[in-house]
Scaffold this active site. Structure first.
Site, PDB file in Angstrom:
ATOM      1  N   GLU A 191       0.786  -1.233   0.000  1.00  0.00           N
ATOM      2  CA  GLU A 191       0.000   0.000   0.000  1.00  0.00           C
ATOM      3  C   GLU A 191       0.824   1.292   0.000  1.00  0.00           C
ATOM      4  O   GLU A 191       0.827   2.046   0.982  1.00  0.00           O
ATOM      5  CB  GLU A 191      -0.955   0.033   1.209  1.00  0.00           C
ATOM      6  N   GLU A 372      -5.631  -8.579   1.118  1.00  0.00           N
ATOM      7  CA  GLU A 372      -6.279  -8.192   2.383  1.00  0.00           C
ATOM      8  C   GLU A 372      -7.735  -7.844   2.124  1.00  0.00           C
ATOM      9  O   GLU A 372      -8.049  -7.166   1.148  1.00  0.00           O
ATOM     10  CB  GLU A 372      -5.640  -6.934   3.000  1.00  0.00           C
TER      11      GLU A 372
END
Ligand code: FCB
Length: 470
Positions: A191, A372
């Site tokens: 991320e 995720e």
């Protein structure tokens, strides 16, 4: 606020069924053979033992030690003590029928100062971990960077400095050399969006800076670091595959006004294409300067000829983290869907179908792994976390809807295996399938873990409302 099975206003419906599905009693939706049913963690959030066996300090150790940074004043010195309880956690995963474990390698454990001498004891932990996974038939998905930059490198300029890409390439080569014979998938950077936004714009995460132009430099250097790690992996000849991990948030206009539509287009740049286009297309998105002038200035200042060729080095898959969408009105973001107890998360399963189909349609249909997806316990939930089961059911049906339309989704990792240190929220949010008593460190599977176990065993999700066993 609790979680409800959300409507999918104006977006792809998650329940689409296709050739891989068979509807049995209760609407059983089957997944492709070999679908990787996984769980995820990250080193800093679960390992604890932050001073053991020569581990160096990371920017998160430093950040958490500053008053006012973590809402409950806690730190991750002990966390779940996964470092010491790893055998137990491996057995736990085995007992839950998990087929794929996404963990991260802590850079300051492997190289205490971030570069230079390898810390054999720290590396030994991951060696035992991947052995333990192999012994239990669980695939290893290793993230190289999940936010714990060695403090020594931060002191030398951190991600704002171009050298960070060299440091990361060297560290990645060390990790791949040691573990590459047993890791199935390498994930480079977790991320970049959240690192840039929370670490360098809002300052809510380590290293706690507020400088948008610097965040642009960081975005560019993280991309370069990703590309250099891909190159190091290829040069090593290791088995397995490698890819980035992007947190995607589909952007929907709040209404039909021209203002909302334009704002949505710009939000899509800073949420999605800024991170997808360099890696998958070798270019920064058009409209970047309109979306965020200062970030664009930082990226331009950091860019050198040939960088985008490195950043777009071919990858084997794209890791997608999905938590929820952005709904954008003419004067800013609005809340359209139910908010989870995370505070920032709008629950909209159909958004996951949308992002997966976008990769399929607009980015050449890469292989994708959901790295995720998850939700914190709703208020008052403990072991009986019906809201998480419903959340996961709806998101898995959303994944299936994308697969049925051609998206090449190979696996799903629930965030998280167990309750852990949730960054600036400390221990105030519980994201685990497994409950952790932070006094005794006792692990107890929640109802959702038992439900997920049945899903993995059946390789299928029932679209009927689950009734978690108590
Ligand atoms: C993601 C992070 C992960 C966890 C979840 C809730 O952005 O990658 O470590 O904190 O959010």
């Amino acid at each position: 606020m609790g979680i409800s099975s959300s409507a999918c206003t104006g977006t792809e419906q998650p329940r689409t069924r296709g050739t891989t599905a068979t509807d049995g009693p209760g609407g059983l939706v089957r997944f492709p053979a070999e679908f990787a049913w996984g769980v995820a963690t990250s080193a800093f959030q679960v390992e604890g033992a932050t001073r053991a066996d020569g581990r160096g300090r990371s920017i998160w150790d430093t950040f958490a030690a500053q008053p006012g940074t973590i809402v409950d004043g806690s730190n991750a010195d002990r966390a779940c003590d996964h470092y010491r309880l790893v055998e137990r956690d491996l057995d736990l995963m085995r007992s839950l029928g998990v087929r794929s474990y996404r963990f991260s390698v802590a850079w300051p454990r492997v190289l205490s100062e971030g570069r230079g001498a390898v810390n054999a004891k720290g590396l030994g932990f991951y060696d035992r971990l991947v052995d333990g996974l192999a012994a239990r038939g669980i695939k290893a998905v290793a993230t190289l960077y999940h936010w714990d930059l060695p403090q020594a490198l931060e002191d030398a300029g951190g991600w704002e400095r171009r050298d960070s890409a060299d440091w990361f390439a060297d560290y990645s080569a060390v990790a791949v050399r040691a573990l590459g014979d047993r890791v199935d998938r390498w994930v480079t950077v977790n991320e970049a969006k959240i690192i840039a936004r929370e670490g360098y714009q809002t300052g809510r995460f380590a290293p706690g800076k507020s400088d948008r132009v610097a965040s642009g430099r960081v975005i560019h250097h993280l991309g370069l670091a990703h590309g250099r790690a891909v190159q190091a992996f290829r040069a090593s000849g290791a088995r397995g595959t490698i890819g980035p991990c992007v947190q995607l948030a589909p952007c929907y206009p709040a209404d039909d006004s021209a203002e909302a539509r334009r704002a949505t287009e710009l939000a899509d740049v800073t949420e999605n294409t800024l991170y997808l286009d360099p890696v998958l297309r070798g270019s920064y998105p058009r409209g970047l300067a309109d979306a965020d002038r200062e970030v664009a200035v930082g990226i331009r200042a950091a860019s050198r000829d040939g960088d985008l060729d490195v950043i777009s080095a071919p990858v084997d898959f794209v890791g997608v983290n999905y938590y929820g969408p952005q709904v954008v009105g003419g004067s800013g973001p609005v809340t359209r869907y139910p908010l989870s107890s995370a505070g920032w998360q709008q629950v909209h399963p159909g958004g996951l179908t949308d992002v997966l189909l976008r990769l399929h349609r607009d980015y050449g249909s890469p292989e994708v792994v959901v790295t995720e997806n998850g939700v914190p316990d709703a208020p008052g939930e403990d072991l009986h976390d019906a809201s998480r089961t419903i959340f996961l059911r709806d998101h898995l049906l959303a994944v299936h809807g994308a697969i049925a339309k051609g998206a090449k989704v190979k696996g799903f990792h629930a965030w998280a295996l167990m309750d852990d240190f949730e960054w600036a929220f400390g221990y105030t949010q519980r994201w685990g399938l497994v409950h952790v008593d932070f006094e005794t460190l006792q692990r107890t599977p929640k109802d959702s873990a038992r439900w997920y176990q049945r899903v993995a065993a059946a390789n299928a999700v029932s679209s009927a409302t689950p009734s978690p066993r108590r």
